[in-house]
Design a protein around this motif. Structure first.
Motif, PDB file in Angstrom:
ATOM      1  N   GLU A 206       0.825  -1.206   0.000  1.00 19.16           N
ATOM      2  CA  GLU A 206       0.000   0.000   0.000  1.00 19.16           C
ATOM      3  C   GLU A 206       0.867   1.266   0.000  1.00 19.16           C
ATOM      4  O   GLU A 206       0.589   2.217   0.723  1.00 19.16           O
ATOM      5  N   ARG A 260      -5.505  -6.673   5.265  1.00 21.39           N
ATOM      6  CA  ARG A 260      -6.217  -5.578   4.596  1.00 21.39           C
ATOM      7  C   ARG A 260      -7.642  -5.998   4.234  1.00 21.39           C
ATOM      8  O   ARG A 260      -8.593  -5.230   4.422  1.00 21.39           O
ATOM      9  N   ASN A 263     -10.135  -5.986   7.151  1.00 27.31           N
ATOM     10  CA  ASN A 263     -10.530  -4.675   7.680  1.00 27.31           C
ATOM     11  C   ASN A 263     -11.271  -3.884   6.615  1.00 27.31           C
ATOM     12  O   ASN A 263     -10.750  -3.680   5.511  1.00 27.31           O
ATOM     13  N   SER A 264     -12.448  -3.407   6.939  1.00 28.27           N
ATOM     14  CA  SER A 264     -13.199  -2.564   6.001  1.00 28.27           C
ATOM     15  C   SER A 264     -13.829  -1.402   6.750  1.00 28.27           C
ATOM     16  O   SER A 264     -14.177  -1.523   7.934  1.00 28.27           O
ATOM     17  N   ARG A 282     -10.261   4.128  -4.475  1.00 27.70           N
ATOM     18  CA  ARG A 282      -9.875   2.921  -3.741  1.00 27.70           C
ATOM     19  C   ARG A 282     -11.081   2.142  -3.224  1.00 27.70           C
ATOM     20  O   ARG A 282     -10.923   1.119  -2.561  1.00 27.70           O
ATOM     21  N   LEU A 295     -14.041   0.926   2.020  1.00 28.56           N
ATOM     22  CA  LEU A 295     -12.617   0.745   1.762  1.00 28.56           C
ATOM     23  C   LEU A 295     -12.080  -0.409   2.584  1.00 28.56           C
ATOM     24  O   LEU A 295     -12.554  -0.662   3.692  1.00 28.56           O
ATOM     25  N   HIS A 296     -11.077  -1.082   2.040  1.00 34.61           N
ATOM     26  CA  HIS A 296     -10.278  -1.999   2.842  1.00 34.61           C
ATOM     27  C   HIS A 296      -9.032  -1.246   3.305  1.00 34.61           C
ATOM     28  O   HIS A 296      -8.559  -0.342   2.626  1.00 34.61           O
ATOM     29  N   TYR A 297      -8.501  -1.633   4.461  1.00 36.85           N
ATOM     30  CA  TYR A 297      -7.307  -0.952   4.962  1.00 36.85           C
ATOM     31  C   TYR A 297      -6.479  -1.922   5.801  1.00 36.85           C
ATOM     32  O   TYR A 297      -7.001  -2.907   6.352  1.00 36.85           O
ATOM     33  N   THR A 298      -5.189  -1.634   5.910  1.00 40.45           N
ATOM     34  CA  THR A 298      -4.280  -2.487   6.682  1.00 40.45           C
ATOM     35  C   THR A 298      -4.040  -1.941   8.073  1.00 40.45           C
ATOM     36  O   THR A 298      -4.063  -2.675   9.054  1.00 40.45           O
ATOM     37  N   LEU A 303      -4.937   5.054   8.350  1.00 39.44           N
ATOM     38  CA  LEU A 303      -6.177   5.506   7.699  1.00 39.44           C
ATOM     39  C   LEU A 303      -6.813   6.645   8.479  1.00 39.44           C
ATOM     40  O   LEU A 303      -7.322   7.607   7.878  1.00 39.44           O
ATOM     41  N   GLU A 306      -5.187   9.850   7.608  1.00 42.75           N
ATOM     42  CA  GLU A 306      -5.593  10.321   6.281  1.00 42.75           C
ATOM     43  C   GLU A 306      -7.001  10.906   6.307  1.00 42.75           C
ATOM     44  O   GLU A 306      -7.249  11.989   5.755  1.00 42.75           O
TER      45      GLU A 306
END
Length: 345
Positions: A206, A260, A263-264, A282, A295-298, A303, A306
């Motif tokens: 990412e 990733r 996680n959403s 994304r 979104l998916h995230y790690t 996040l 951001e």
């Protein structure tokens, strides 16, 4: 990674990997139009120079060079031998070179955008290898021998840079299998903690660099964001470890991808806003009428940082932990501005 000049005759250093020595030899032979004498190669190129004996006892090194020449040619690299016009038949006067025109890619070869992206990532990992300190010392040594390297060799240096200061010392520690220490700031903790680890892999996920390592204090594997490493990465003298298992980089990336996907986040974004444009690219799901995207995230902290930067353009619907993390960041910003106003008044 490439050609390094030994600081003195007969100096012995740690064993250089075969692929490293071959690459150094190829780069050195590409750097000159007229070619290099065997003695110049053995005394200047990384992989030979560390074992070069100025008294002339280099029979084993010469045999190594002969085997390396064969290996390079088997790889399809056009290594040429040029005989001296003044000393025909004298093997000691032979010069070796790789004609750049024959080594360049054919004009008809073209790369797709995806292929160029992969090459760019490889270049980022390489980190300006052909202009590294080792290479600069080698080119300086060649110039001292009266050999002027050709400028086009500089074209082999990638233009991408790695921003995290921790990358280079970690790369060196990986190469040397050396334990390192650094201070690491983990979100939720009041201050950075000292970590002592055996680096096993550095991977890009990412658009962020991650270190996968065995944490000696925690007695288990851990993955760290390079951007959270505070201060210098320092080697632990006399402490080394076994080579990591083959394919560990692929395994680490697969684990990060699995994390990733687990996680959403559901986000409400303002229509026409910067948040909608950037985050929408994304999104894995979306409802344009409701202005909601998923979104998916790690990393939740990354996040949250951001999302907080978008201010009122985005609102976290779920999960609650992410929503609270964004709120904490916005409260911190508001408090900082209040304090600034009070000081100014």
């Amino acid at each position: 990674m490439i050609a390094r000049v030994a600081s003195g005759g007969g100096k012995r250093e740690s064993r250089i990997p075969v692929e490293d020595r071959l690459f150094s030899l190829v780069l050195a032979l590409l750097a000159t139009e007229t070619g290099l004498l065997k003695a110049e190669i053995l005394s200047t190129v990384r992989g030979y120079a560390e074992r070069f004996d100025t008294s002339g006892q280099n029979a084993n090194l010469e045999r190594q060079f002969e085997r390396d020449k064969d290996d390079i040619r088997e790889l399809g690299i056009p290594l040429e031998t040029v005989e001296s016009p003044d000393r025909p038949g004298d093997n000691q006067a032979l010069r070796y070179r790789i004609p750049k025109g024959q080594y360049d890619l054919p004009d008809e070869v073209r790369f797709t955008p995806d292929e160029l992206a992969l090459l760019g990532l490889a270049a980022e990992v390489w980190r300006e290898a052909s202009l590294s300190a080792d290479s600069q010392r080698a080119l300086t040594k060649l110039r001292s021998l009266g050999i002027e390297p050709r400028d086009p060799v500089i074209g082999y240096a990638p233009r991408l840079r790695v921003r995290e200061a921790a990358f280079e010392p970690l790369r060196q520690a990986l190469d040397r299998r050396q334990t390192v220490r650094f201070r690491y700031f983990k979100p939720g903790e009041p201050e950075a903690r000292l970590r002592t680890v055996n680096p096993l892999a550095v991977v890009l996920h990412e658009n962020r660099w991650h270190l996968h390592a065995f944490d000696l204090d925690a007695d288990g594997p851990r993955t760290f964001l390079l951007s959270r490493i505070i201060g210098a990465v320092t080697p632990v003298a006399g402490s080394t470890f076994e080579a990591p298992p083959a394919g560990i980089q692929d395994r680490v990336i697969a684990e990060l991808n699995e994390l990733r996907l687990r996680n959403s986040a559901d986000l409400a974004v303002t229509a026409g806003s910067d948040a909608e444009v950037r985050l929408g690219k994304r999104a894995v799901e979306g409802d344009e009428d409701a202005g909601v995207i998923r979104l998916h995230y790690t990393d939740a902290a990354v996040l949250a940082d951001e999302l907080a930067a978008y201010g009122p353009e985005v609102r976290v619907l779920s999960p609650e932990s992410l929503r609270e993390a964004v709120r904490e960041r916005l409260r911190a910003v508001a408090a900082a501005h209040r304090d600034g106003v009070e000081e100014a008044s």
